[in-house]
Design a protein around this motif. Structure first.
Motif, mmCIF file in Angstrom:
data_model
loop_
_atom_site.group_PDB
_atom_site.id
_atom_site.type_symbol
_atom_site.label_atom_id
_atom_site.label_comp_id
_atom_site.label_asym_id
_atom_site.label_seq_id
_atom_site.Cartn_x
_atom_site.Cartn_y
_atom_site.Cartn_z
ATOM 1 N N SER A 160 0.886 -1.158 0.000
ATOM 2 C CA SER A 160 0.000 0.000 0.000
ATOM 3 C C SER A 160 0.919 1.201 0.000
ATOM 4 C CB SER A 160 -0.870 -0.006 1.239
ATOM 5 O OG SER A 160 -0.059 0.096 2.381
ATOM 6 N N SER A 161 0.597 2.196 -0.779
ATOM 7 C CA SER A 161 1.509 3.329 -0.847
ATOM 8 C C SER A 161 1.171 4.302 0.259
ATOM 9 C CB SER A 161 1.419 4.003 -2.210
ATOM 10 O OG SER A 161 0.276 4.788 -2.285
ATOM 11 N N GLY A 162 2.155 4.578 1.055
ATOM 12 C CA GLY A 162 1.961 5.531 2.146
ATOM 13 C C GLY A 162 1.980 6.944 1.589
ATOM 14 N N ALA A 163 2.157 7.904 2.461
ATOM 15 C CA ALA A 163 2.153 9.289 2.017
ATOM 16 C C ALA A 163 3.366 9.556 1.122
ATOM 17 C CB ALA A 163 2.161 10.215 3.208
ATOM 18 N N LEU A 164 4.454 8.859 1.413
ATOM 19 C CA LEU A 164 5.698 9.125 0.683
ATOM 20 C C LEU A 164 6.055 7.945 -0.205
ATOM 21 C CD1 LEU A 164 7.832 10.339 3.712
ATOM 22 C CD2 LEU A 164 6.457 11.741 2.193
ATOM 23 N N GLY A 165 6.743 8.276 -1.273
ATOM 24 C CA GLY A 165 7.366 7.208 -2.039
ATOM 25 C C GLY A 165 6.438 6.516 -3.003
ATOM 26 N N GLY A 166 7.028 5.865 -3.961
ATOM 27 C CA GLY A 166 6.231 5.263 -5.018
ATOM 28 C C GLY A 166 6.028 3.779 -4.823
ATOM 29 N N VAL A 167 4.869 3.327 -5.207
ATOM 30 C CA VAL A 167 4.570 1.903 -5.190
ATOM 31 C C VAL A 167 5.553 1.163 -6.088
ATOM 32 C CG1 VAL A 167 2.810 0.181 -5.729
ATOM 33 C CG2 VAL A 167 2.128 2.383 -4.806
ATOM 34 N N ALA A 168 5.895 1.787 -7.216
ATOM 35 C CA ALA A 168 6.763 1.130 -8.182
ATOM 36 C C ALA A 168 8.158 0.918 -7.604
ATOM 37 C CB ALA A 168 6.846 1.956 -9.453
ATOM 38 N N ARG A 169 8.678 1.926 -6.921
ATOM 39 C CA ARG A 169 10.013 1.809 -6.331
ATOM 40 C C ARG A 169 10.036 0.629 -5.361
ATOM 41 N NH1 ARG A 169 11.874 1.817 -1.241
ATOM 42 N NH2 ARG A 169 10.963 3.791 -0.599
ATOM 43 N N ARG A 170 8.981 0.510 -4.578
ATOM 44 C CA ARG A 170 8.950 -0.562 -3.587
ATOM 45 C C ARG A 170 8.880 -1.928 -4.238
ATOM 46 N NH1 ARG A 170 4.963 2.433 0.632
ATOM 47 N NH2 ARG A 170 6.041 4.412 0.438
ATOM 48 N N THR A 171 8.106 -2.045 -5.285
ATOM 49 C CA THR A 171 7.992 -3.347 -5.945
ATOM 50 C C THR A 171 9.314 -3.718 -6.606
ATOM 51 O OG1 THR A 171 5.658 -2.954 -6.302
ATOM 52 C CG2 THR A 171 6.654 -4.683 -7.607
ATOM 53 N N ARG A 172 9.961 -2.719 -7.210
ATOM 54 C CA ARG A 172 11.267 -2.950 -7.836
ATOM 55 C C ARG A 172 12.257 -3.480 -6.797
ATOM 56 N NH1 ARG A 172 12.902 0.197 -12.241
ATOM 57 N NH2 ARG A 172 11.393 1.795 -11.726
ATOM 58 N N GLU A 173 12.250 -2.865 -5.621
ATOM 59 C CA GLU A 173 13.179 -3.304 -4.583
ATOM 60 C C GLU A 173 12.781 -4.662 -4.018
ATOM 61 O OE1 GLU A 173 14.577 1.214 -3.527
ATOM 62 O OE2 GLU A 173 13.632 0.047 -1.937
ATOM 63 N N ALA A 174 11.477 -4.899 -3.899
ATOM 64 C CA ALA A 174 11.015 -6.217 -3.445
ATOM 65 C C ALA A 174 11.506 -7.299 -4.407
ATOM 66 C CB ALA A 174 9.490 -6.240 -3.346
ATOM 67 N N ALA A 175 11.491 -6.992 -5.706
ATOM 68 C CA ALA A 175 11.951 -7.965 -6.704
ATOM 69 C C ALA A 175 13.432 -8.271 -6.493
ATOM 70 C CB ALA A 175 11.706 -7.426 -8.109
ATOM 71 N N LEU A 176 14.221 -7.238 -6.231
ATOM 72 C CA LEU A 176 15.659 -7.455 -6.007
ATOM 73 C C LEU A 176 15.885 -8.302 -4.759
ATOM 74 C CD1 LEU A 176 16.984 -3.876 -6.857
ATOM 75 C CD2 LEU A 176 17.307 -5.960 -8.210
ATOM 76 N N LEU A 177 15.102 -8.021 -3.712
ATOM 77 C CA LEU A 177 15.243 -8.799 -2.477
ATOM 78 C C LEU A 177 14.877 -10.266 -2.732
ATOM 79 C CD1 LEU A 177 13.790 -6.147 0.000
ATOM 80 C CD2 LEU A 177 16.179 -6.934 -0.100
ATOM 81 N N CYS A 178 13.853 -10.495 -3.533
ATOM 82 C CA CYS A 178 13.471 -11.874 -3.882
ATOM 83 C C CYS A 178 14.616 -12.560 -4.630
ATOM 84 C CB CYS A 178 12.212 -11.883 -4.751
ATOM 85 S SG CYS A 178 10.706 -11.445 -3.865
ATOM 86 N N GLU A 179 15.253 -11.827 -5.524
ATOM 87 C CA GLU A 179 16.381 -12.408 -6.265
ATOM 88 C C GLU A 179 17.523 -12.755 -5.317
ATOM 89 O OE1 GLU A 179 15.673 -10.157 -10.556
ATOM 90 O OE2 GLU A 179 17.344 -9.561 -9.295
ATOM 91 N N ALA A 180 17.785 -11.848 -4.389
ATOM 92 C CA ALA A 180 18.865 -12.106 -3.428
ATOM 93 C C ALA A 180 18.545 -13.331 -2.585
ATOM 94 C CB ALA A 180 19.077 -10.887 -2.533
ATOM 95 N N ALA A 181 17.249 -13.599 -2.392
ATOM 96 C CA ALA A 181 16.832 -14.764 -1.610
ATOM 97 C C ALA A 181 16.797 -16.032 -2.464
ATOM 98 C CB ALA A 181 15.457 -14.503 -0.987
ATOM 99 N N GLY A 182 17.201 -15.916 -3.716
ATOM 100 C CA GLY A 182 17.339 -17.111 -4.549
ATOM 101 C C GLY A 182 16.191 -17.377 -5.510
ATOM 102 N N HIS A 183 15.247 -16.457 -5.604
ATOM 103 C CA HIS A 183 14.156 -16.668 -6.566
ATOM 104 C C HIS A 183 14.660 -16.370 -7.981
ATOM 105 C CE1 HIS A 183 10.936 -17.568 -3.760
ATOM 106 N NE2 HIS A 183 11.570 -16.759 -2.931
#
Ligand code: GDP
Length: 329
Positions: free
Chosen positions: A124-147
């Motif tokens: 959920s997008s809070g007052a600050l920051g973009g939903v897209a930025r968060r999803t992009r970073e979530a994807a990188l974290l998933c990759e780091a976790a071996g996905h």
């Protein structure tokens, strides 16, 4: 010489594939608290060398086309074949509801419990920051976790396609067998992003599916392909019966087989990520110096038409940097 930063405590369990660590890391990246942003950036910096070795697939289509069924069916196939699949979503509408309306996990019940899969509801997008930025970073974290397969779905209607295309290697547009009518409703811009169009629900009507395929192929032919080296393809599939899913995956793999094209896309995307992060950091730096009451007054003034937006922003910049008024910058 400053020594290396200590390993961020989440990094090791994240890298070892611990699901709770991955979930916590994503929560950190999704947080809109400035101190969390810093922590998340440190964690990302630490795990970044272990990212990038996945196939990133974006999927879009009108509500009801079968996106969640399709992702679940494809995801299960891939997970059964030994892939580690992560499913993420970009849902701008979650700004209003404070979470995905549809509850992504319950939309894909079988995939959600597969040990090889990780499903994350849209941030959920809070007052600050973009939903897209968060999803992009979530994807990188998933990759780091071996996905090694990241499936990113657009949940909102007609708002998030560009954002998802801007963080994936392959962009898939799902359509229906009655595409003739539907094509009118699909924005040209979205067709132009597609590397692959899939007529889903092919089990419903074989003749209509064939027609839809040739109409789509004709429509795509009139558009400029996104990459000169890839002519968008059209396939038919059924999330219900599983027919065509292997072909879809084969075409996705063919699309990412050209390492130079993937590299070029990712490089451009990294630039976009930087700009997004910079905007967010700049805003946070400014917000931390702004007086909340003053911001409230100026905002009210703009909303009441007493100040133009330009005057409002100037007033706030002067408040945090009095030199501006004197022309000092
Ligand atoms: P979404 O809104 O795009 O995520 O669509 P859903 O995955 O929720 O699917 C919408 C409806 O279409 C559901 O009732 C699904 O069971 C159905 N559906 C999805 N894929 C297929 C398919 O390949 N064939 C048939 N016959 N129905 C499907």
């Amino acid at each position: 010489m400053i020594g290396p930063m200590p390993a961020y405590p989440l990094a090791a369990p994240l890298r070892s594939g611990n699901r709770r660590a991955l979930a916590r890391a994503i929560t950190l990246a999704e947080s809109s608290r400035p101190e969390h942003l810093l922590e998340a950036q440190r964690l990302l910096a630490e795990v970044l060398p272990h990212t990038g070795r996945s196939v990133r697939v974006g999927l879009t289509g009108v509500p009801g086309v079968g996106k969640s069924s399709f992702i679940e069916a494809l995801g299960l196939r891939l997970a059964d074949a030994g892939h580690r699949v992560a499913v993420l979503a970009v849902d701008p509408s979650s700004q209003r509801t404070g979470g995905s309306i549809l509850g992504d996990k319950t939309r894909m019940p079988k995939l959600a419990v597969h040990p090889g899969a990780f499903i994350r509801p849209s941030p959920s997008s809070g007052a600050l920051g973009g939903v897209a930025r968060r999803t992009r970073e979530a994807a990188l974290l998933c990759e780091a976790a071996g996905h090694d397969v990241i499936l990113i779905e657009t949940v909102g209607v007609g708002q998030s396609e560009t954002q998802v295309a801007a963080m994936t290697d392959v962009f898939v547009l799902l359509t229906l067998p009655n595409a003739g009518d539907e094509l009118q409703g699909i924005k040209r811009g979205i067709m132009e992003l597609a590397d692959l169009c899939v007529v889903n629900k092919a089990d419903l009507d074989a003749a209509a599916t064939r027609r839809a395929k040739s109409e789509l192929a004709a429509a795509l032919h009139l558009l400029t392909p996104r990459s000169a080296s890839w002519q968008p393809r059209v396939l038919a599939a059924s999330a219900l019966t599983g027919a065509g899913l292997d072909e879809v995956w084969a075409v996705v793999q063919a699309c990412v087989a050209d390492g130079a094209r993937v590299q070029a896309r990712r490089q451009a995307q990294t630039g976009q990520w930087f700009e997004e992060l910079l905007r967010e950091a700049a805003w946070q730096a400014l917000a931390s110096r702004l007086d909340a009451a003053e911001l409230g007054r100026v905002r009210a003034g703009v909303n009441a038409g007493e100040l133009t937006p330009v005057q409002g922003v100037s007033a706030l910049l002067e408040a945090v940097n009095p030199d501006r008024r004197r022309g000092g910058g």
